[in-house]
Design a protein around this motif. Structure first.
Motif, PDB file in Angstrom:
ATOM      1  N   GLN A 167      -0.789  -0.475   1.103  1.00 52.24           N
ATOM      2  CA  GLN A 167       0.540  -1.038   1.291  1.00 52.24           C
ATOM      3  C   GLN A 167       1.467   0.064   1.806  1.00 52.24           C
ATOM      4  O   GLN A 167       1.274   1.212   1.425  1.00 52.24           O
ATOM      5  CB  GLN A 167       1.077  -1.606  -0.020  1.00 52.24           C
ATOM      6  CG  GLN A 167       0.190  -2.650  -0.662  1.00 52.24           C
ATOM      7  CD  GLN A 167       0.136  -3.959   0.088  1.00 52.24           C
ATOM      8  OE1 GLN A 167       1.148  -4.593   0.297  1.00 52.24           O
ATOM      9  NE2 GLN A 167      -1.048  -4.342   0.506  1.00 52.24           N
ATOM     10  N   PRO A 168       2.382  -0.167   2.686  1.00 50.26           N
ATOM     11  CA  PRO A 168       2.943  -1.454   3.044  1.00 50.26           C
ATOM     12  C   PRO A 168       2.267  -2.154   4.214  1.00 50.26           C
ATOM     13  O   PRO A 168       2.438  -3.351   4.379  1.00 50.26           O
ATOM     14  CB  PRO A 168       4.388  -1.126   3.386  1.00 50.26           C
ATOM     15  CG  PRO A 168       4.338   0.255   3.950  1.00 50.26           C
ATOM     16  CD  PRO A 168       3.230   0.943   3.189  1.00 50.26           C
ATOM     17  N   THR A 169       1.511  -1.457   5.045  1.00 52.43           N
ATOM     18  CA  THR A 169       0.953  -2.135   6.223  1.00 52.43           C
ATOM     19  C   THR A 169      -0.488  -2.582   6.047  1.00 52.43           C
ATOM     20  O   THR A 169      -0.935  -3.489   6.731  1.00 52.43           O
ATOM     21  CB  THR A 169       1.050  -1.232   7.471  1.00 52.43           C
ATOM     22  OG1 THR A 169       0.347  -0.009   7.211  1.00 52.43           O
ATOM     23  CG2 THR A 169       2.496  -0.945   7.824  1.00 52.43           C
ATOM     24  N   THR A 215       6.359  -8.248  -2.842  1.00 54.83           N
ATOM     25  CA  THR A 215       5.501  -8.839  -1.815  1.00 54.83           C
ATOM     26  C   THR A 215       4.312  -7.925  -1.566  1.00 54.83           C
ATOM     27  O   THR A 215       4.487  -6.736  -1.291  1.00 54.83           O
ATOM     28  CB  THR A 215       6.277  -9.016  -0.492  1.00 54.83           C
ATOM     29  OG1 THR A 215       7.417  -9.835  -0.732  1.00 54.83           O
ATOM     30  CG2 THR A 215       5.403  -9.655   0.572  1.00 54.83           C
ATOM     31  N   TYR A 216       3.104  -8.502  -1.656  1.00 58.92           N
ATOM     32  CA  TYR A 216       1.863  -7.792  -1.358  1.00 58.92           C
ATOM     33  C   TYR A 216       1.237  -8.411  -0.127  1.00 58.92           C
ATOM     34  O   TYR A 216       1.218  -9.630   0.031  1.00 58.92           O
ATOM     35  CB  TYR A 216       0.874  -7.877  -2.532  1.00 58.92           C
ATOM     36  CG  TYR A 216       1.313  -7.050  -3.709  1.00 58.92           C
ATOM     37  CD1 TYR A 216       0.933  -5.723  -3.820  1.00 58.92           C
ATOM     38  CD2 TYR A 216       2.149  -7.582  -4.684  1.00 58.92           C
ATOM     39  CE1 TYR A 216       1.363  -4.945  -4.886  1.00 58.92           C
ATOM     40  CE2 TYR A 216       2.578  -6.817  -5.749  1.00 58.92           C
ATOM     41  CZ  TYR A 216       2.188  -5.505  -5.844  1.00 58.92           C
ATOM     42  OH  TYR A 216       2.612  -4.735  -6.896  1.00 58.92           O
ATOM     43  N   ARG A 217       0.722  -7.571   0.741  1.00 56.33           N
ATOM     44  CA  ARG A 217       0.013  -8.010   1.942  1.00 56.33           C
ATOM     45  C   ARG A 217      -1.479  -7.961   1.621  1.00 56.33           C
ATOM     46  O   ARG A 217      -1.975  -6.963   1.106  1.00 56.33           O
ATOM     47  CB  ARG A 217       0.365  -7.044   3.073  1.00 56.33           C
ATOM     48  CG  ARG A 217      -0.155  -7.415   4.388  1.00 56.33           C
ATOM     49  CD  ARG A 217       0.338  -6.411   5.433  1.00 56.33           C
ATOM     50  NE  ARG A 217       1.323  -7.107   6.223  1.00 56.33           N
ATOM     51  CZ  ARG A 217       2.486  -6.639   6.575  1.00 56.33           C
ATOM     52  NH1 ARG A 217       2.847  -5.438   6.219  1.00 56.33           N
ATOM     53  NH2 ARG A 217       3.302  -7.343   7.294  1.00 56.33           N
ATOM     54  N   TRP A 218      -2.222  -9.058   1.928  1.00 58.53           N
ATOM     55  CA  TRP A 218      -3.657  -9.099   1.641  1.00 58.53           C
ATOM     56  C   TRP A 218      -4.350  -9.984   2.645  1.00 58.53           C
ATOM     57  O   TRP A 218      -3.704 -10.583   3.508  1.00 58.53           O
ATOM     58  CB  TRP A 218      -3.914  -9.521   0.195  1.00 58.53           C
ATOM     59  CG  TRP A 218      -3.481 -10.911  -0.180  1.00 58.53           C
ATOM     60  CD1 TRP A 218      -2.207 -11.427  -0.114  1.00 58.53           C
ATOM     61  CD2 TRP A 218      -4.307 -11.956  -0.657  1.00 58.53           C
ATOM     62  NE1 TRP A 218      -2.194 -12.718  -0.548  1.00 58.53           N
ATOM     63  CE2 TRP A 218      -3.471 -13.080  -0.896  1.00 58.53           C
ATOM     64  CE3 TRP A 218      -5.657 -12.081  -0.931  1.00 58.53           C
ATOM     65  CZ2 TRP A 218      -3.962 -14.293  -1.367  1.00 58.53           C
ATOM     66  CZ3 TRP A 218      -6.133 -13.285  -1.421  1.00 58.53           C
ATOM     67  CH2 TRP A 218      -5.293 -14.365  -1.631  1.00 58.53           C
ATOM     68  N   TYR A 219      -5.670 -10.066   2.539  1.00 58.30           N
ATOM     69  CA  TYR A 219      -6.458 -10.819   3.513  1.00 58.30           C
ATOM     70  C   TYR A 219      -7.524 -11.641   2.803  1.00 58.30           C
ATOM     71  O   TYR A 219      -8.245 -11.131   1.947  1.00 58.30           O
ATOM     72  CB  TYR A 219      -7.133  -9.860   4.509  1.00 58.30           C
ATOM     73  CG  TYR A 219      -7.842 -10.583   5.612  1.00 58.30           C
ATOM     74  CD1 TYR A 219      -7.148 -10.985   6.747  1.00 58.30           C
ATOM     75  CD2 TYR A 219      -9.197 -10.878   5.529  1.00 58.30           C
ATOM     76  CE1 TYR A 219      -7.782 -11.672   7.772  1.00 58.30           C
ATOM     77  CE2 TYR A 219      -9.842 -11.557   6.549  1.00 58.30           C
ATOM     78  CZ  TYR A 219      -9.130 -11.950   7.661  1.00 58.30           C
ATOM     79  OH  TYR A 219      -9.761 -12.631   8.662  1.00 58.30           O
TER      80      TYR A 219
END
Length: 164
Positions: free
Chosen positions: A62-64, A126-130
């Motif tokens: 995180q963040p990208t 906010t978490y970015r995931w896939y």
């Protein structure tokens, strides 16, 4: 003709497996390794937090990025587990009304973004995931830093311009 096709499939499979190892270097971290061995191999962690069994080294993209690896060390400083926690199974462990900001940060590391909106009285992590597509996971905290809501949502990035 069958042999070249089989050879192609075999070579493609080996390349794919090798690529996975490059994309997930944490497969090199094994139970029983010392903290020093982990840091020598993976570099310094983004955060170190106390857990009941010992210590957790957090390696977050995180963040990208869309990953957060937790390397748990036992009381003697040896690796007891390594896991990528930004996934549906781990997010489902969040208990609204019970978990606090500290619980979320201990289990998932730093978020991509901490936001506020007029219609919510506290922070939104906010978490970015896939998971088959780019996703966000939002954790809503109240004014007392207690989780009140948590849910996934789609992340739209690199989408082409709409056509008229």
């Amino acid at each position: 003709m069958r042999l070249p096709k089989l050879l192609f499939v075999l070579v493609a499979s080996l390349l794919w497996l090798g690529g996975c190892a490059l994309l997930h270097p944490f497969s090199a971290v094994q139970p029983g390794m010392s903290r020093d061995e982990v840091v020598a191999r993976m570099g310094p962690p983004g955060a170190v937090v106390a857990i009941p069994q010992g210590t957790r080294l957090q390696y977050s993209g995180q963040p990208t990025g869309q990953f957060a690896f937790m390397v748990d060390l036992d009381a003697s400083g040896r690796v007891s587990s390594v896991r990528q926690v930004l996934n549906a199974r781990d997010f489902a462990r969040i208990e609204p009304g019970k978990w606090t900001r500290d619980d979320v940060l201990r289990e998932f590391g730093r978020p991509t973004l901490v936001d506020r909106v007029a219609s919510w009285p506290g922070d939104i992590l906010t978490y970015r995931w896939y998971d088959l597509q780019d996703l966000f996971y939002w954790v809503y905290l109240d004014g007392n830093q207690v989780v009140q809501r948590a849910h996934p949502g789609m992340e739209f990035r690199n989408d082409p311009e709409p056509r008229n």
